[in-house]
Design a protein around this motif. Structure first.
Motif, PDB file in Angstrom:
ATOM      1  N   LYS A 148      19.094  61.163 -33.381  1.00  0.00           N
ATOM      2  CA  LYS A 148      18.560  62.168 -34.420  1.00  0.00           C
ATOM      3  C   LYS A 148      19.957  63.059 -34.827  1.00  0.00           C
ATOM      4  CE  LYS A 148      14.053  63.328 -32.945  1.00  0.00           C
ATOM      5  NZ  LYS A 148      13.194  64.049 -32.222  1.00  0.00           N
ATOM      6  N   ASN A 149      21.116  63.081 -34.090  1.00  0.00           N
ATOM      7  CA  ASN A 149      22.296  63.661 -34.496  1.00  0.00           C
ATOM      8  C   ASN A 149      23.515  62.899 -33.757  1.00  0.00           C
ATOM      9  OD1 ASN A 149      22.761  64.613 -31.833  1.00  0.00           O
ATOM     10  ND2 ASN A 149      21.573  66.450 -32.448  1.00  0.00           N
ATOM     11  N   LEU A 150      24.780  63.079 -34.292  1.00  0.00           N
ATOM     12  CA  LEU A 150      26.128  62.248 -33.704  1.00  0.00           C
ATOM     13  C   LEU A 150      26.072  62.689 -32.315  1.00  0.00           C
ATOM     14  CD1 LEU A 150      28.153  62.640 -36.952  1.00  0.00           C
ATOM     15  CD2 LEU A 150      26.760  60.679 -36.211  1.00  0.00           C
ATOM     16  N   ASP A 151      25.931  63.928 -31.797  1.00  0.00           N
ATOM     17  CA  ASP A 151      26.264  63.945 -30.459  1.00  0.00           C
ATOM     18  C   ASP A 151      25.099  63.320 -29.476  1.00  0.00           C
ATOM     19  OD1 ASP A 151      27.837  65.909 -31.072  1.00  0.00           O
ATOM     20  OD2 ASP A 151      26.542  67.490 -31.291  1.00  0.00           O
ATOM     21  N   ASP A 152      23.982  62.888 -29.700  1.00  0.00           N
ATOM     22  CA  ASP A 152      23.122  62.096 -28.859  1.00  0.00           C
ATOM     23  C   ASP A 152      23.672  60.927 -28.240  1.00  0.00           C
ATOM     24  OD1 ASP A 152      21.250  63.997 -29.000  1.00  0.00           O
ATOM     25  OD2 ASP A 152      19.843  62.942 -30.683  1.00  0.00           O
ATOM     26  N   PRO A 153      24.491  60.083 -28.940  1.00  0.00           N
ATOM     27  CA  PRO A 153      25.075  58.863 -28.153  1.00  0.00           C
ATOM     28  C   PRO A 153      25.868  59.112 -27.013  1.00  0.00           C
ATOM     29  CG  PRO A 153      25.171  58.615 -30.404  1.00  0.00           C
ATOM     30  CD  PRO A 153      24.580  60.090 -30.284  1.00  0.00           C
TER      31      PRO A 153
END
Length: 67
Positions: free
Chosen positions: A12-17
């Motif tokens: 959902k956002n760039l921090d999740d990975p």
């Protein structure tokens, strides 16, 4: 031995990975992380076309001159 099926993960956002990788690493032993790092690095180097047959795999120990 069965091959692992590849999964596509949609974040959902760039921090999740980064959080996902951190949580995966926290659940592994140091040896598992070590093995996974070199396996991933080898896959990446093969992807970019790095030739492993010419790689120098020796450790050179020398006396340092400045001490």
């Amino acid at each position: 031995m069965e091959a692992k099926k590849k999964l596509i993960t949609i974040y959902k956002n760039l921090d999740d990975p980064y959080v996902d990788v951190m949580l995966t690493g926290m659940g592994e032993t140091p040896r598992e992380r070590f093995d996974r790092f070199f396996e991933t690095r080898k896959k990446f180097e093969l992807f970019i076309g790095f030739d492993h047959s010419t790689r120098d795999r020796t450790i050179k120990i020398r006396n340092v001159e400045w001490i």
